[in-house]
Design a protein around this motif. Structure first.
Motif, PDB file in Angstrom:
ATOM      1  N   ILE A   1       0.831  -1.299   0.032  1.00 28.49           N
ATOM      2  CA  ILE A   1       0.082   0.136   0.013  1.00 28.49           C
ATOM      3  C   ILE A   1       0.887   1.209  -0.199  1.00 28.49           C
ATOM      4  N   ALA A   2       0.559   2.045  -0.894  1.00 31.74           N
ATOM      5  CA  ALA A   2       1.280   3.354  -0.816  1.00 31.74           C
ATOM      6  C   ALA A   2       0.322   4.605  -0.907  1.00 31.74           C
ATOM      7  N   LEU A   3       0.269   5.497   0.247  1.00 29.53           N
ATOM      8  CA  LEU A   3      -0.577   6.629   0.282  1.00 29.53           C
ATOM      9  C   LEU A   3       0.454   7.929  -0.077  1.00 29.53           C
ATOM     10  N   LYS A   4       0.000   8.802  -0.972  1.00 27.70           N
ATOM     11  CA  LYS A   4       0.792   9.971  -1.442  1.00 27.70           C
ATOM     12  C   LYS A   4      -0.319  11.097  -1.142  1.00 27.70           C
ATOM     13  N   GLY A   5       0.103  11.944  -0.161  1.00 31.50           N
ATOM     14  CA  GLY A   5      -0.616  13.170  -0.180  1.00 31.50           C
ATOM     15  C   GLY A   5      -2.146  13.098   0.284  1.00 31.50           C
TER      16      GLY A   5
ATOM     17  N   PHE B   1     -14.033  16.807   6.042  1.00 28.62           N
ATOM     18  CA  PHE B   1     -15.486  16.721   6.316  1.00 28.62           C
ATOM     19  C   PHE B   1     -15.998  17.932   6.674  1.00 28.62           C
ATOM     20  N   GLY B   2     -16.477  18.634   5.452  1.00 31.95           N
ATOM     21  CA  GLY B   2     -16.709  20.146   5.526  1.00 31.95           C
ATOM     22  C   GLY B   2     -15.472  20.931   5.701  1.00 31.95           C
ATOM     23  N   PRO B   3     -15.647  21.831   6.633  1.00 33.07           N
ATOM     24  CA  PRO B   3     -14.457  22.588   6.784  1.00 33.07           C
ATOM     25  C   PRO B   3     -13.357  22.175   7.499  1.00 33.07           C
ATOM     26  N   THR B   4     -13.613  20.851   8.284  1.00 38.21           N
ATOM     27  CA  THR B   4     -12.591  20.114   9.166  1.00 38.21           C
ATOM     28  C   THR B   4     -11.917  19.060   8.233  1.00 38.21           C
ATOM     29  N   GLN B   5     -10.496  19.453   8.770  1.00 38.45           N
ATOM     30  CA  GLN B   5      -9.628  18.620   7.796  1.00 38.45           C
ATOM     31  C   GLN B   5      -9.257  17.437   8.803  1.00 38.45           C
ATOM     32  N   ILE B   6      -9.408  16.131   8.553  1.00 39.71           N
ATOM     33  CA  ILE B   6      -9.141  15.126   9.402  1.00 39.71           C
ATOM     34  C   ILE B   6      -7.734  14.358   9.229  1.00 39.71           C
ATOM     35  N   ILE B   7      -7.667  14.104   7.850  1.00 42.08           N
ATOM     36  CA  ILE B   7      -6.378  13.695   7.487  1.00 42.08           C
ATOM     37  C   ILE B   7      -5.482  14.556   6.558  1.00 42.08           C
ATOM     38  N   ARG B   8      -4.149  14.871   6.927  1.00 43.30           N
ATOM     39  CA  ARG B   8      -3.575  16.173   6.630  1.00 43.30           C
ATOM     40  C   ARG B   8      -2.392  15.711   5.786  1.00 43.30           C
ATOM     41  N   GLY B   9      -2.248  15.294   4.552  1.00 43.81           N
ATOM     42  CA  GLY B   9      -1.573  15.051   3.684  1.00 43.81           C
ATOM     43  C   GLY B   9      -0.690  13.876   3.920  1.00 43.81           C
ATOM     44  N   VAL B  10      -1.292  12.863   4.299  1.00 44.21           N
ATOM     45  CA  VAL B  10      -0.462  11.688   4.724  1.00 44.21           C
ATOM     46  C   VAL B  10       0.349  11.020   3.607  1.00 44.21           C
ATOM     47  N   ASP B  11       1.543  10.604   3.824  1.00 42.83           N
ATOM     48  CA  ASP B  11       2.528   9.772   2.990  1.00 42.83           C
ATOM     49  C   ASP B  11       2.790   8.569   3.689  1.00 42.83           C
ATOM     50  N   LEU B  12       2.628   7.659   3.051  1.00 42.63           N
ATOM     51  CA  LEU B  12       2.971   6.148   3.970  1.00 42.63           C
ATOM     52  C   LEU B  12       3.131   4.945   2.928  1.00 42.63           C
ATOM     53  N   ASP B  13       4.261   4.279   3.221  1.00 40.94           N
ATOM     54  CA  ASP B  13       4.520   3.102   2.319  1.00 40.94           C
ATOM     55  C   ASP B  13       4.564   1.726   3.279  1.00 40.94           C
ATOM     56  N   ILE B  14       3.652   0.933   2.975  1.00 39.99           N
ATOM     57  CA  ILE B  14       3.436  -0.165   3.702  1.00 39.99           C
ATOM     58  C   ILE B  14       4.188  -1.431   2.774  1.00 39.99           C
ATOM     59  N   ARG B  15       4.979  -1.948   3.193  1.00 34.04           N
ATOM     60  CA  ARG B  15       5.723  -3.103   2.392  1.00 34.04           C
ATOM     61  C   ARG B  15       5.044  -4.432   2.197  1.00 34.04           C
ATOM     62  N   GLN B  16       5.102  -4.960   1.030  1.00 36.18           N
ATOM     63  CA  GLN B  16       4.554  -6.427   0.761  1.00 36.18           C
ATOM     64  C   GLN B  16       5.247  -7.392   1.814  1.00 36.18           C
ATOM     65  N   GLY B  17       4.259  -8.029   2.676  1.00 38.61           N
ATOM     66  CA  GLY B  17       4.892  -9.067   3.404  1.00 38.61           C
ATOM     67  C   GLY B  17       5.095  -8.564   4.972  1.00 38.61           C
ATOM     68  N   GLU B  18       4.751  -7.282   5.078  1.00 36.80           N
ATOM     69  CA  GLU B  18       5.152  -6.791   6.587  1.00 36.80           C
ATOM     70  C   GLU B  18       3.758  -6.797   7.347  1.00 36.80           C
ATOM     71  N   ARG B  19       4.059  -6.800   8.648  1.00 38.89           N
ATOM     72  CA  ARG B  19       2.786  -6.519   9.630  1.00 38.89           C
ATOM     73  C   ARG B  19       3.306  -5.064   9.863  1.00 38.89           C
ATOM     74  N   HIS B  20       2.399  -4.195   9.770  1.00 34.80           N
ATOM     75  CA  HIS B  20       2.586  -2.735  10.123  1.00 34.80           C
ATOM     76  C   HIS B  20       1.299  -2.236  10.931  1.00 34.80           C
ATOM     77  N   ALA B  21       1.672  -1.719  11.747  1.00 27.90           N
ATOM     78  CA  ALA B  21       0.620  -1.168  13.007  1.00 27.90           C
ATOM     79  C   ALA B  21       0.382   0.150  12.774  1.00 27.90           C
ATOM     80  N   ILE B  22      -0.848   0.795  12.893  1.00 27.17           N
ATOM     81  CA  ILE B  22      -0.968   2.233  12.910  1.00 27.17           C
ATOM     82  C   ILE B  22      -1.587   2.653  14.243  1.00 27.17           C
ATOM     83  N   ILE B  23      -0.900   3.434  15.081  1.00 31.73           N
ATOM     84  CA  ILE B  23      -1.241   3.790  16.260  1.00 31.73           C
ATOM     85  C   ILE B  23      -1.447   5.255  16.449  1.00 31.73           C
TER      86      ILE B  23
END
Length: 251
Positions: free
Chosen positions: A5-9, A14-36
């Motif tokens: 999975i690759a997230l780019k920007g 939701f309306g004027p409220t920004q919940i996710i603010r330009g996230v870049d994230l690279d999750i490698r194949q076969g890894e166990r990746h936690a988001i905390i």
């Protein structure tokens, strides 16, 4: 290493409220990746954006190199990404066996076509039993899912998420509400069903996170402030101040 999975920007408002603010994230194949991250950080929103439940306000999401931004969840599922939800999401009146079979019907392209006599589909039903054996619920196959214990329901959800052979499994709070012994069993189950696959999970229990994850990303106020190995995250001063604090020292 190839990205699962690759997230780019990635941005979500939701309306004027920004919940996710330009996230870049690279999750490698076969890894166990936690988001905390703390409550309200946007973890479940990020899960919904990846799995297609929410549409993006900006940026892009790629699955194994293919852009999946804003595709409907069933199309993303067909491309090899499966997920569970924070709140139990089963058919409570249907049996354990039928719940798993419904999940597998999508993989076999039945789409709940009731003219198919699914009881006669030997390969389908054999695969259901294999899943139930794997998650330890074969002896509960005829029981309505709604009367299972909470831990059994979570195990069933994990089994359904993994049953279709998806390359990427996403689990949202898989051990929430469990006792210590139930959590240990859940960790063993997650290890087993995600072997050779990519696991992405949101989890508050730091013991589970540090036990399972190869890498951890820390989301605070809609931004990733660190992505690293469990040991480096544990010792990261910025992460401790923003989220972990004393919990990291005792996990």
């Amino acid at each position: 290493m190839t990205s699962a999975i690759a997230l780019k920007g990635v941005v979500k408002s939701f309306g004027p409220t920004q919940i996710i603010r330009g996230v870049d994230l690279d999750i490698r194949q076969g890894e166990r990746h936690a988001i905390i991250g703390p409550n309200g950080a946007g973890k479940s929103t990020l899960f919904h954006l990846i799995s297609g439940r929410y549409t993006l306000t900006g940026g892009s999401v790629h699955l194994k190199g293919e852009e999946i931004s804003n595709l409907p969840p069933y199309e993303i599922y067909r491309k090899g990404l499966s997920r569970s939800f924070q709140v139990t999401n089963l058919f409570p009146q249907m049996s354990v066996f039928e719940n798993v079979r419904c999940g597998l019907m999508w993989v076999k392209n039945y789409r709940y076509s009731f003219w198919h006599l699914v009881d006669r589909e030997r390969d389908l039903n054999r695969r259901v039993m294999e899943v139930l054996e794997e998650i330890g619920l074969a002896n509960r196959q005829h029981v309505p899912a709604g009367v299972l214990t909470y831990a059994e329901q979570r195990a069933l959800e994990i089994g359904i998420a993994a049953a279709g052979g998806a390359d990427v499994i996403m689990l949202d709070e898989p051990t929430a509400g469990m006792s210590h012994s139930e959590t240990d069993q859940a960790i063993s189950l997650i290890r087993k069903v995600t072997e050779g696959r990519t696991l992405v999970m949101v989890e508050h229990d730091m013991g589970v996170v540090f036990d399972l994850a190869d890498r951890i990303s820390v989301l605070v106020y809609g931004e990733i402030i660190a992505t690293d190995t469990p040991e480096n995250i544990r010792n990261n001063k910025a992460v401790q101040e923003a989220y972990l604090g004393a919990e990291a020292e005792h996990a």
